[in-house]
Design a protein around this motif. Structure first.
Motif, PDB file in Angstrom:
ATOM      1  N   GLU A   1      16.591 -11.582  -2.300  1.00  0.00           N
ATOM      2  CA  GLU A   1      17.100 -12.554  -0.867  1.00  0.00           C
ATOM      3  C   GLU A   1      18.650 -12.706  -0.977  1.00  0.00           C
ATOM      4  O   GLU A   1      19.134 -13.148   0.042  1.00  0.00           O
ATOM      5  N   ILE A   2      18.833 -13.015  -2.976  1.00  0.00           N
ATOM      6  CA  ILE A   2      20.676 -12.928  -2.809  1.00  0.00           C
ATOM      7  C   ILE A   2      20.957 -12.438  -3.487  1.00  0.00           C
ATOM      8  O   ILE A   2      20.200 -11.572  -4.418  1.00  0.00           O
ATOM      9  N   ALA A   3      22.351 -13.004  -4.215  1.00  0.00           N
ATOM     10  CA  ALA A   3      22.785 -12.276  -5.335  1.00  0.00           C
ATOM     11  C   ALA A   3      22.790 -13.395  -6.215  1.00  0.00           C
ATOM     12  O   ALA A   3      23.463 -14.915  -6.156  1.00  0.00           O
ATOM     13  N   PHE A   4      23.419 -12.633  -7.799  1.00  0.00           N
ATOM     14  CA  PHE A   4      23.380 -13.783  -8.408  1.00  0.00           C
ATOM     15  C   PHE A   4      25.296 -13.086  -9.478  1.00  0.00           C
ATOM     16  O   PHE A   4      24.827 -11.853  -9.190  1.00  0.00           O
ATOM     17  N   SER A   5      25.836 -14.269  -9.774  1.00  0.00           N
ATOM     18  CA  SER A   5      26.025 -14.211 -10.580  1.00  0.00           C
ATOM     19  C   SER A   5      25.570 -13.643 -12.193  1.00  0.00           C
ATOM     20  O   SER A   5      24.542 -13.643 -12.225  1.00  0.00           O
ATOM     21  N   ALA A   6      27.013 -13.165 -13.343  1.00  0.00           N
ATOM     22  CA  ALA A   6      26.369 -12.857 -14.861  1.00  0.00           C
ATOM     23  C   ALA A   6      25.483 -14.343 -15.227  1.00  0.00           C
ATOM     24  O   ALA A   6      25.820 -15.669 -14.319  1.00  0.00           O
ATOM     25  N   GLU A   7      24.827 -14.196 -16.371  1.00  0.00           N
ATOM     26  CA  GLU A   7      24.529 -15.754 -16.683  1.00  0.00           C
ATOM     27  C   GLU A   7      25.697 -16.910 -16.897  1.00  0.00           C
ATOM     28  O   GLU A   7      26.369 -16.493 -17.957  1.00  0.00           O
ATOM     29  N   TYR A   8      25.772 -17.996 -16.970  1.00  0.00           N
ATOM     30  CA  TYR A   8      26.308 -19.021 -16.787  1.00  0.00           C
ATOM     31  C   TYR A   8      25.940 -19.788 -18.471  1.00  0.00           C
ATOM     32  O   TYR A   8      26.181 -20.620 -19.129  1.00  0.00           O
ATOM     33  N   TYR A   9      24.139 -19.935 -18.131  1.00  0.00           N
ATOM     34  CA  TYR A   9      23.143 -20.963 -19.003  1.00  0.00           C
ATOM     35  C   TYR A   9      22.322 -19.945 -18.944  1.00  0.00           C
ATOM     36  O   TYR A   9      21.164 -20.417 -18.508  1.00  0.00           O
ATOM     37  N   HIS A  10      21.032 -20.776 -20.203  1.00  0.00           N
ATOM     38  CA  HIS A  10      20.067 -20.391 -21.324  1.00  0.00           C
ATOM     39  C   HIS A  10      19.712 -22.022 -21.111  1.00  0.00           C
ATOM     40  O   HIS A  10      20.112 -22.385 -22.648  1.00  0.00           O
ATOM     41  N   SER A  11      18.424 -21.539 -20.454  1.00  0.00           N
ATOM     42  CA  SER A  11      17.545 -23.135 -20.831  1.00  0.00           C
ATOM     43  C   SER A  11      16.564 -22.721 -21.209  1.00  0.00           C
ATOM     44  O   SER A  11      16.270 -20.874 -21.141  1.00  0.00           O
ATOM     45  N   GLY A  12      15.892 -22.893 -21.343  1.00  0.00           N
ATOM     46  CA  GLY A  12      14.159 -22.764 -21.727  1.00  0.00           C
ATOM     47  C   GLY A  12      13.500 -24.332 -21.890  1.00  0.00           C
ATOM     48  O   GLY A  12      13.992 -25.433 -21.695  1.00  0.00           O
ATOM     49  N   GLN A  13      12.146 -24.137 -21.511  1.00  0.00           N
ATOM     50  CA  GLN A  13      10.952 -25.236 -21.138  1.00  0.00           C
ATOM     51  C   GLN A  13      10.989 -26.120 -22.705  1.00  0.00           C
ATOM     52  O   GLN A  13      10.676 -24.951 -24.171  1.00  0.00           O
ATOM     53  N   LYS A  14      11.371 -27.252 -22.772  1.00  0.00           N
ATOM     54  CA  LYS A  14      11.229 -27.699 -24.309  1.00  0.00           C
ATOM     55  C   LYS A  14      10.540 -29.350 -23.873  1.00  0.00           C
ATOM     56  O   LYS A  14       9.512 -29.218 -23.147  1.00  0.00           O
ATOM     57  N   LEU A  15      10.624 -29.983 -25.134  1.00  0.00           N
ATOM     58  CA  LEU A  15       9.526 -31.455 -25.087  1.00  0.00           C
ATOM     59  C   LEU A  15      10.662 -32.499 -25.388  1.00  0.00           C
ATOM     60  O   LEU A  15      11.421 -32.138 -26.579  1.00  0.00           O
TER      61      LEU A  15
END
Length: 342
Positions: free
Chosen positions: A178-192
């Motif tokens: 549906e859309i376009a993305f830039s290159a990854e600029y931040y890497h997140s993840g599920q934490k506590l």
């Protein structure tokens, strides 16, 4: 007035003295009300309503996008061109307008949130958007922020109501349709997020360590569904992560789970909490969002991102907003390029 005291030692999310934390609960509650009041409001240097962006290309039937890697974006431009040398219609429209229109959050503390004292929206995403405006228009203030919800992100791009979305959006193959993305600029993840140990040591608590405990996550999220699949953990739903923080402060939850970016903002609001050092439970690569046809603009922004990562500005932005709660800046995510234009 009583003075808040640190939680007593014990297991993550153990019994805490809640009666002496009234000021912290009040701050979180007030912050929640102030931030939630921003949704749907446009803020910018000029305080003008966000204009609808004129399409740079004729409407074309949607075509399937081959996607084997959601983080793969278009090749960055070899170098940043002078404004006078740019012929792309979308970018020319931005240049003639004189400011960049960006969809952002106003309630994700440290990433995109309104300062209740100045009414300015600030955070990691906001600084990234300003860096793009500075490169494209020669002035970081030449950006107009349109506050959107997470559910708005795709539609405002498809309808060309904004030029770009900078709102902690995970790159997925389905979204590339549906859309376009830039290159990854931040890497997140599920934490506590758990109670801070008075010794100052950051716990390495995992979900599995919380058997018999109550853990909060927002309703209607994949995070809550994952939480419910963990044996022995009692899932506690709330309207949003700020609601989880209030439940945590009231002793009705022993921990909170979500993207580390969101948890970092909660920890900044409550000095008696900390994001655990355990590895993330999921991978959430964030990309800046664009209209699917704006390949040149994506390539331009990918050049900006590559330069930010190479010259140290990305780390400086990270350290400004996130280092206090997530630790010193890691190496920035490596951009994956080579996606074929549609």
């Amino acid at each position: 007035m009583t003075t808040p005291t640190p939680h007593p030692p014990g297991s993550a999310g153990g019994t805490r003295t809640r009666s002496r934390r009234g000021p912290v609960v009040g701050l979180a509650t007030v912050a929640a009300l102030l931030l939630s009041a921003c949704t749907g409001v446009t803020y910018g240097e000029t305080q003008l309503p966000a204009p609808k962006v004129t399409s740079s290309t004729p409407a074309a039937p949607a075509t399937p996008v081959t996607c084997t890697s959601p983080t793969q974006s278009y090749d960055p431009l070899p170098s940043l061109p002078a404004s006078s040398d740019i012929t792309d219609r979308t970018v020319r429209t931005i240049l003639q307008r004189g400011h960049l229109v960006v969809g952002v959050s106003a309630d994700t503390y440290l990433f995109g949130a309104r300062d209740p004292f100045t009414s300015r929206i600030e955070g990691f995403d906001i600084d990234i958007a300003r860096a793009v405006a500075a490169s494209l228009l020669g002035d970081a203030s030449k950006v107009q922020f349109r506050v959107i919800t997470a559910a708005d992100r795709i539609d405002v791009l498809k309808n060309r109501e904004v030029d770009m979305v900078a709102r902690n959006m995970t790159m997925t193959c389905s979204r590339w349709q549906e859309i376009a993305f830039s290159a990854e600029y931040y890497h997140s993840g599920q934490k506590l997020l758990v109670a801070k140990d008075p010794s100052g040591k950051v716990p390495s608590t995992t979900l599995e360590d919380l058997a018999g405990k109550k853990v909060c996550a927002p309703r209607g999220t994949s995070t809550l569904e994952k939480l419910r699949s963990v044996q022995g953990v009692e899932a506690v739903p709330a309207a949003d992560h700020t609601g989880c923080l209030v439940l945590f402060q009231q002793g009705k939850a022993d921990a909170i789970t979500g993207d580390d970016t969101v948890l970092a903002g909660l920890a900044a609001q409550d000095p008696y909490t900390v994001v655990t050092s355990a590895p993330p439970m999921t991978d959430e690569p964030y990309g800046l969002g664009f209209h699917r046809d704006d390949v040149y603009l994506v390539r331009y922004v990918n050049r900006v991102l590559a330069d930010l990562k190479a010259d140290g500005r990305w780390k400086a932005i990270y350290n400004r907003w996130l280092a206090d709660t997530l630790g010193p800046a890691p190496a920035p995510p490596v951009g994956v390029h080579g996606r074929a234009a549609r």
